[in-house]
Scaffold this motif. Structure first.
Motif, PDB file in Angstrom:
ATOM      1  N   ASN A 286      37.464 -84.987  -9.068  1.00 25.98           N
ATOM      2  CA  ASN A 286      37.321 -86.403  -9.416  1.00 25.98           C
ATOM      3  C   ASN A 286      36.562 -87.158  -8.347  1.00 25.98           C
ATOM      4  OD1 ASN A 286      38.621 -86.226 -11.881  1.00 25.98           O
ATOM      5  ND2 ASN A 286      40.647 -86.640 -11.014  1.00 25.98           N
ATOM      6  N   VAL A 287      36.732 -86.747  -7.094  1.00 24.91           N
ATOM      7  CA  VAL A 287      35.960 -87.343  -5.997  1.00 24.91           C
ATOM      8  C   VAL A 287      34.471 -87.100  -6.216  1.00 24.91           C
ATOM      9  CG1 VAL A 287      35.434 -87.194  -3.527  1.00 24.91           C
ATOM     10  CG2 VAL A 287      37.816 -87.240  -4.300  1.00 24.91           C
ATOM     11  N   ILE A 288      34.140 -85.863  -6.557  1.00 22.68           N
ATOM     12  CA  ILE A 288      32.724 -85.499  -6.758  1.00 22.68           C
ATOM     13  C   ILE A 288      32.123 -86.303  -7.903  1.00 22.68           C
ATOM     14  CG2 ILE A 288      31.185 -83.628  -7.472  1.00 22.68           C
ATOM     15  CD1 ILE A 288      33.097 -81.699  -5.996  1.00 22.68           C
ATOM     16  N   VAL A 289      32.858 -86.413  -9.032  1.00 18.63           N
ATOM     17  CA  VAL A 289      32.339 -87.144 -10.190  1.00 18.63           C
ATOM     18  C   VAL A 289      32.087 -88.597  -9.846  1.00 18.63           C
ATOM     19  CG1 VAL A 289      32.896 -87.948 -12.518  1.00 18.63           C
ATOM     20  CG2 VAL A 289      33.382 -85.594 -11.877  1.00 18.63           C
ATOM     21  N   ALA A 290      33.123 -89.284  -9.321  1.00 14.83           N
ATOM     22  CA  ALA A 290      32.969 -90.702  -8.989  1.00 14.83           C
ATOM     23  C   ALA A 290      31.898 -90.917  -7.930  1.00 14.83           C
ATOM     24  CB  ALA A 290      34.314 -91.260  -8.512  1.00 14.83           C
ATOM     25  N   GLN A 291      31.871 -90.035  -6.934  1.00 17.71           N
ATOM     26  CA  GLN A 291      30.892 -90.168  -5.843  1.00 17.71           C
ATOM     27  C   GLN A 291      29.468 -90.025  -6.374  1.00 17.71           C
ATOM     28  OE1 GLN A 291      31.732 -87.520  -2.607  1.00 17.71           O
ATOM     29  NE2 GLN A 291      30.483 -88.647  -1.144  1.00 17.71           N
ATOM     30  N   LYS A 292      29.227 -89.076  -7.273  1.00 18.06           N
ATOM     31  CA  LYS A 292      27.896 -88.872  -7.830  1.00 18.06           C
ATOM     32  C   LYS A 292      27.422 -90.112  -8.576  1.00 18.06           C
ATOM     33  CE  LYS A 292      26.997 -84.550  -6.659  1.00 18.06           C
ATOM     34  NZ  LYS A 292      25.817 -84.196  -5.816  1.00 18.06           N
ATOM     35  N   TYR A 293      28.311 -90.691  -9.397  1.00 15.71           N
ATOM     36  CA  TYR A 293      27.930 -91.894 -10.140  1.00 15.71           C
ATOM     37  C   TYR A 293      27.602 -93.043  -9.178  1.00 15.71           C
ATOM     38  CZ  TYR A 293      29.237 -90.119 -14.769  1.00 15.71           C
ATOM     39  OH  TYR A 293      29.290 -89.423 -15.944  1.00 15.71           O
ATOM     40  N   LEU A 294      28.492 -93.292  -8.256  1.00 12.84           N
ATOM     41  CA  LEU A 294      28.332 -94.449  -7.372  1.00 12.84           C
ATOM     42  C   LEU A 294      27.114 -94.310  -6.474  1.00 12.84           C
ATOM     43  CD1 LEU A 294      32.108 -94.891  -6.472  1.00 12.84           C
ATOM     44  CD2 LEU A 294      30.755 -96.392  -7.936  1.00 12.84           C
ATOM     45  N   GLU A 295      26.895 -93.117  -5.980  1.00 15.59           N
ATOM     46  CA  GLU A 295      25.710 -92.897  -5.130  1.00 15.59           C
ATOM     47  C   GLU A 295      24.439 -92.997  -5.953  1.00 15.59           C
ATOM     48  OE1 GLU A 295      26.459 -89.161  -3.287  1.00 15.59           O
ATOM     49  OE2 GLU A 295      27.673 -90.036  -1.660  1.00 15.59           O
ATOM     50  N   LYS A 296      24.497 -92.617  -7.260  1.00 14.76           N
ATOM     51  CA  LYS A 296      23.340 -92.735  -8.141  1.00 14.76           C
ATOM     52  C   LYS A 296      22.937 -94.195  -8.305  1.00 14.76           C
ATOM     53  CE  LYS A 296      21.796 -91.253 -12.734  1.00 14.76           C
ATOM     54  NZ  LYS A 296      20.692 -90.410 -12.281  1.00 14.76           N
ATOM     55  N   TRP A 297      23.944 -95.086  -8.208  1.00  7.85           N
ATOM     56  CA  TRP A 297      23.672 -96.514  -8.347  1.00  7.85           C
ATOM     57  C   TRP A 297      23.408 -97.181  -6.989  1.00  7.85           C
ATOM     58  CZ3 TRP A 297      28.663 -96.480 -11.605  1.00  7.85           C
ATOM     59  CH2 TRP A 297      28.381 -95.917 -12.879  1.00  7.85           C
ATOM     60  N   GLY A 298      23.329 -96.360  -5.927  1.00  7.56           N
ATOM     61  CA  GLY A 298      22.931 -96.866  -4.627  1.00  7.56           C
ATOM     62  C   GLY A 298      24.044 -97.122  -3.644  1.00  7.56           C
ATOM     63  N   ALA A 299      25.311 -96.916  -4.030  1.00  7.76           N
ATOM     64  CA  ALA A 299      26.428 -97.227  -3.148  1.00  7.76           C
ATOM     65  C   ALA A 299      26.603 -96.159  -2.077  1.00  7.76           C
ATOM     66  CB  ALA A 299      27.703 -97.359  -3.960  1.00  7.76           C
ATOM     67  N   THR A 300      27.231 -96.576  -0.966  1.00  7.31           N
ATOM     68  CA  THR A 300      27.596 -95.652   0.095  1.00  7.31           C
ATOM     69  C   THR A 300      29.114 -95.445  -0.003  1.00  7.31           C
ATOM     70  OG1 THR A 300      25.822 -96.453   1.508  1.00  7.31           O
ATOM     71  CG2 THR A 300      27.617 -95.224   2.570  1.00  7.31           C
ATOM     72  N   ILE A 301      29.547 -94.176  -0.044  1.00  4.71           N
ATOM     73  CA  ILE A 301      30.950 -93.867  -0.334  1.00  4.71           C
ATOM     74  C   ILE A 301      31.627 -93.262   0.890  1.00  4.71           C
ATOM     75  CG2 ILE A 301      32.520 -92.646  -1.898  1.00  4.71           C
ATOM     76  CD1 ILE A 301      30.722 -94.740  -3.230  1.00  4.71           C
ATOM     77  N   ASP A 302      32.803 -93.834   1.230  1.00  2.00           N
ATOM     78  CA  ASP A 302      33.720 -93.212   2.191  1.00  2.00           C
ATOM     79  C   ASP A 302      34.922 -92.705   1.392  1.00  2.00           C
ATOM     80  OD1 ASP A 302      32.173 -93.819   4.430  1.00  2.00           O
ATOM     81  OD2 ASP A 302      33.017 -95.837   4.559  1.00  2.00           O
ATOM     82  N   VAL A 303      35.377 -91.494   1.711  1.00  3.03           N
ATOM     83  CA  VAL A 303      36.442 -90.858   0.933  1.00  3.03           C
ATOM     84  C   VAL A 303      37.707 -90.699   1.769  1.00  3.03           C
ATOM     85  CG1 VAL A 303      37.136 -88.818  -0.391  1.00  3.03           C
ATOM     86  CG2 VAL A 303      34.761 -89.619  -0.490  1.00  3.03           C
ATOM     87  N   ALA A 304      38.856 -91.070   1.141  1.00  2.80           N
ATOM     88  CA  ALA A 304      40.164 -90.792   1.723  1.00  2.80           C
ATOM     89  C   ALA A 304      40.973 -90.029   0.676  1.00  2.80           C
ATOM     90  CB  ALA A 304      40.871 -92.088   2.114  1.00  2.80           C
ATOM     91  N   PHE A 305      41.786 -89.065   1.136  1.00  2.00           N
ATOM     92  CA  PHE A 305      42.480 -88.197   0.199  1.00  2.00           C
ATOM     93  C   PHE A 305      43.945 -88.582  -0.030  1.00  2.00           C
ATOM     94  CE2 PHE A 305      38.864 -85.657   1.533  1.00  2.00           C
ATOM     95  CZ  PHE A 305      38.388 -85.194   0.317  1.00  2.00           C
ATOM     96  N   ASN A 306      44.420 -89.649   0.605  1.00  4.91           N
ATOM     97  CA  ASN A 306      45.748 -90.205   0.322  1.00  4.91           C
ATOM     98  C   ASN A 306      45.803 -91.624   0.827  1.00  4.91           C
ATOM     99  OD1 ASN A 306      46.876 -90.196   3.165  1.00  4.91           O
ATOM    100  ND2 ASN A 306      46.472 -87.983   2.915  1.00  4.91           N
ATOM    101  N   GLY A 307      46.892 -92.330   0.490  1.00 10.38           N
ATOM    102  CA  GLY A 307      46.988 -93.742   0.837  1.00 10.38           C
ATOM    103  C   GLY A 307      47.030 -94.003   2.324  1.00 10.38           C
ATOM    104  N   LEU A 308      47.704 -93.126   3.077  1.00 12.27           N
ATOM    105  CA  LEU A 308      47.807 -93.331   4.518  1.00 12.27           C
ATOM    106  C   LEU A 308      46.438 -93.209   5.175  1.00 12.27           C
ATOM    107  CD1 LEU A 308      49.645 -93.793   6.946  1.00 12.27           C
ATOM    108  CD2 LEU A 308      49.980 -91.299   7.072  1.00 12.27           C
ATOM    109  N   GLU A 309      45.676 -92.215   4.736  1.00  4.43           N
ATOM    110  CA  GLU A 309      44.315 -92.047   5.275  1.00  4.43           C
ATOM    111  C   GLU A 309      43.455 -93.247   4.901  1.00  4.43           C
ATOM    112  OE1 GLU A 309      40.639 -88.817   4.954  1.00  4.43           O
ATOM    113  OE2 GLU A 309      42.647 -88.260   4.223  1.00  4.43           O
ATOM    114  N   ALA A 310      43.667 -93.812   3.694  1.00  5.42           N
ATOM    115  CA  ALA A 310      42.891 -94.982   3.275  1.00  5.42           C
ATOM    116  C   ALA A 310      43.172 -96.175   4.164  1.00  5.42           C
ATOM    117  CB  ALA A 310      43.224 -95.314   1.820  1.00  5.42           C
TER     118      ALA A 310
END
Length: 784
Positions: free
Chosen positions: A676-700
């Motif tokens: 799901n990270v890969i899917v969302a990241q691909k879409y958002l980056e396709k629209w020009g966004a820069t993505i930072d990823v966290a894998f749980n709430g504490l990391e976020a």
């Protein structure tokens, strides 16, 4: 121990009350003296028992006009010769008395109950009553018990009464009950009242027993109900088959050997069944060993009645009275314990035991000759007892139904939770499948790859549709479905559906087209999602069941005003059609016109059921016209409120894929599923966004930079710290950055909590690119 003492004290008090009442009611009637009863001064306002000193002739059957061989012995009548210990049980004898009467004008009658075991009654030299066959030997002897009423001739001043009694069957010989002399009308009325009470009570017991037996057989397999029904049926024989012997009066000539056995078996089995019933009623409050012992004794006594002769089994009554007396104390004790422990219905059982105790007490004391029968009081106690027992069982059934209802409701909750979990677990991987399929289709794949991706996307969407159908029907059943009321373009919705399913129609070689009434010029208020669902289901079904020809979607304006319009939306096909007998069942869940295992069409069978229920909840109805092998028309008529004219609305272009409107925008994506990270990241980056990823709430929480990040996209269910808790902590720190949930849960399951913790919105997985784009653009550029 206190309860036991209380129950015993209550019984003793009741016994004292009965004996006091008997003493108070006792009237000093004249009695026989030296074989003569002088009733010349009596008015017969009250019936008079012909008791006292009668002449008794052992082993002599004296007929009128005969002289006795031996001198008669004066005995206290009524007299069982076996009670004196002077005579054996088997034999024959004559009782004789002279009754002096007043000169009277009103007719008199003598009432005579049963004797052990056959008799002849002579009055003034005439044979006036006969029961069974009197004989001096066993071979010619025939026993029988039946009540007799003998009218006394008018104008006579004395009665020479001769009563011959023979016994070669029972363990008791002689006569136990008094002859009663009184006004004919009074004696007759008393007998009719006795018979009426016995028959009424017997009918109550039989009907109650049959009712509870039916209740047990037809569903409620509660052994307590079965045992009480059997007890009622068995014990009903004791009401009209003994004592007054109403049964023998209704059916004269019944076999004495059979009826006598039934008399004893009904007592022994009745007590055993009631004990076993009590054991199932309150298994935790009763001593099982005691109950097993009582029931075993009752069974043994009953079996002995079947195998022994009346002479022997009739002697079992006295030892069995010990069992009855014990039950008379022990059963109220058990009910008292159940009441103290607050068992369901225990108050009724305790009250019923107090109603039953007088019945058994009256029976026993009457058997011992201490008190009269008190038939009316016994009747009231019996009715009270069975009424209260019925309340107990009704309460028990009600308690079982309430328990079943609670369990069913818990089952529904469990089912809903399971479906919710299933939804989440299925939607999460589907999000990756559908998302990656869309991405691949936008990356200029080869023609053969396009075909393969289309198949994969179609299969994924089909699976998602099945999941949605199941969840939707569950929501509809649970009454949790809600409807939006927003502006929608009905014609555009229908066109989009037709466009989306055009490929499926072309694959089958059929035409799919739409006809929209030109009179429809306004947007309407309604729920576009549910309308889309209904029309999509109908069109999808039409395509599925049509092999050649066409499928037509039509929108017709029935009537309209300035504020509302009535539309008929129809889907017509030239498919297989539906036979008349099948048309009534296809709207049921999990049902198709062809439900055999060899059916040629797939599907869950939920589509039409869901569509019908959605329309019914909006005061509409899904109708059908169909002819087998020619096609079908599904249609519904619905009233919509108008909004603005269609031509007054601008056509907003959504998310041109060539632009990169999110260039320079930093987004924090919080998701534990890598796909799901890969899917969302691909879409958002396709629209020009820069993505930072966290894998749980504490990391976020550790990665969030309010000076850099413009939006947080966060999953709700994650390890370490979920999306709810992470969002709540962000808001507690004063962060106002937009937070949008990414979730595979259903909207109604998370909407309230999402708002409560401070999230701005949510996007359902699997999300479509356009929906993700609109939400991101909205919260990045309009909520800053």
């Amino acid at each position: 121990m206190k309860i036991k003492k209380y129950s015993l004290s209550l019984f003793i008090c009741f016994f004292c009350c009965l004996t006091s009442v008997h003493a108070a009611r006792k009237i000093p009637f004249p009695v026989a003296v030296d074989g003569v009863i002088d009733l010349r001064g009596q008015s017969f306002v009250n019936s008079i028992p012909l008791n006292g000193a009668w002449f008794f002739y052992w082993n002599e059957l004296i007929n009128p006009g005969d002289s006795a061989i031996h001198a008669g012995k004066l005995v206290d009548f009524p007299f069982l010769w076996t009670d004196s210990n002077q005579y054996p049980a088997f034999g024959y004898a004559t009782y004789r008395v002279k009754v002096l009467l007043p000169r009277h004008t009103e007719p008199l009658r003598i009432g005579l109950k049963e004797a052990y075991c056959a008799y002849k009654l002579f009055i003034n030299g005439k044979l006036v009553a006969l029961n069974g066959k009197v004989s001096t030997d066993k071979a010619n002897f025939v026993p029988y018990w039946e009540y007799k009423g003998i009218d006394v001739e008018n104008g006579i001043d004395s009665l020479d009464v001769i009563l011959q009694v023979t016994n070669f069957a029972h363990s008791k010989g002689g006569i136990k009950k008094s002859l009663i002399l009184g006004l004919k009308e009074t004696i007759s009325l008393e007998r009719k009242r006795t018979e009426a009470i016995d028959l009424l009570l017997t009918g109550c017991l039989l009907m109650g027993g049959m009712f509870f037996l039916g209740l047990y057989l037809l569903g409620n397999r509660d052994k307590a109900i079965l045992l009480f029904s059997l007890y009622s049926i068995v014990y009903s024989y004791r009401i009209f088959g003994i004592d007054s012997y109403v049964l023998h009066s209704i059916f004269p000539g019944m076999n004495w050997q059979i009826t006598t056995r039934l008399e004893y078996i009904s007592l022994f089995l009745g007590i055993g069944l009631f004990g076993w019933y009590t054991r199932h009623l309150y298994p935790e409050d009763i001593n099982k060993k005691i109950v097993y012992t009582i029931c075993l004794l009752c069974l043994i006594f009953s079996l002995l009645v079947l195998v022994l002769t009346p002479f022997y089994f009739s002697q079992l009554l006295n030892p069995f009275l010990v069992v009855m007396l014990f039950c008379l104390v022990y059963v109220p004790y058990v009910y008292s314990v159940a009441f103290v422990r607050e068992r369901p219905g225990a108050i009724y059982t305790l009250m019923s035991s107090f109603a039953l105790m007088p019945v058994f007490a009256i029976t026993l004391l009457n058997y011992w000759g201490i008190i009269p029968q008190f038939q009316l009081l016994s009747f009231i106690c019996y009715v009270s007892f069975f009424f209260l027992q019925s309340l107990i069982l009704s309460n028990r059934v009600s308690f079982t139904l309430k328990k079943a209802k609670i369990e069913a409701e818990q089952g529904l909750v469990t089912k809903s939770e399971f479906l919710s979990t299933m939804s989440h677990e299925i939607r999460t991987p589907l999000n990756a499948v559908i998302g990656m399929s869309h991405l691949l289709l936008k990356n200029n794949p080869r023609k053969d790859q396009v075909e393969q991706l289309d198949v994969m996307l179609f299969s994924a969407n089909n699976l998602l549709s099945i999941v949605n159908d199941i969840l939707d029907y569950n929501k509809i059943e649970a009454g949790k479905i809600t409807f939006e009321r927003i502006a929608m373009d009905v014609a555009a919705i229908a066109r989009n559906i037709v466009s989306g399913l055009q490929t499926s129609a072309q694959d089958k070689g059929i035409d799919l087209y739409i006809k929209v009434d030109d009179a429809l010029t306004s947007k309407l208020l309604g729920d576009p999602t549910r309308l889309t669902q209904v029309i999509s289901n109908l069109v999808h079904n039409a395509i599925k069941f049509t092999q050649d020809g066409y499928v037509e979607v039509g929108i017709e304006v029935r009537s309209q005003t300035d504020t509302e319009v009535i539309l008929t939306i129809l889907v017509k096909d030239t498919g297989i059609g539906i036979s008349e007998e099948k048309q009534k069942v296809i709207f049921e869940r999990f049902t198709q016109a062809d439900s055999s295992t060899s059916r040629g069409f797939g599907g869950t069978g939920l589509g039409l059921a869901i569509s019908k229920r959605i329309l019914e909840l909006q005061d509409s109805d899904l109708c059908l016209e169909s002819e087998e092998h020619k096609g079908s028309v599904f249609y519904f008529t619905q009233t919509f409120e108008k909004t603005l004219n269609l031509h007054e609305h601008l056509n907003i272009n959504q998310s041109p894929e060539e632009d990169k409107p999110l260039t320079g925008i930093h987004i924090l994506l919080v998701e534990d599923n890598l796909m799901n990270v890969i899917v969302a990241q691909k879409y958002l980056e396709k629209w020009g966004a820069t993505i930072d990823v966290a894998f749980n709430g504490l990391e976020a929480l550790n990665k969030l930079d309010i000076h850099k990040h413009k939006l947080v996209l966060i999953d709700l269910h994650m390890p370490v710290m979920d999306g709810y808790e992470a969002t709540q902590k962000m808001r507690e720190k004063g962060f106002t950055i937009p937070i949008v949930a990414l979730t595979a849960n259903l909207p109604e399951e998370i909407a309230a909590r999402v708002k409560e913790v401070g999230m701005d919105d949510f996007i359902l997985k699997p999300f479509l690119p356009d929906e993700l784009y609109r939400k991101v653009i909205h919260y990045v550029f309009t909520k800053q």
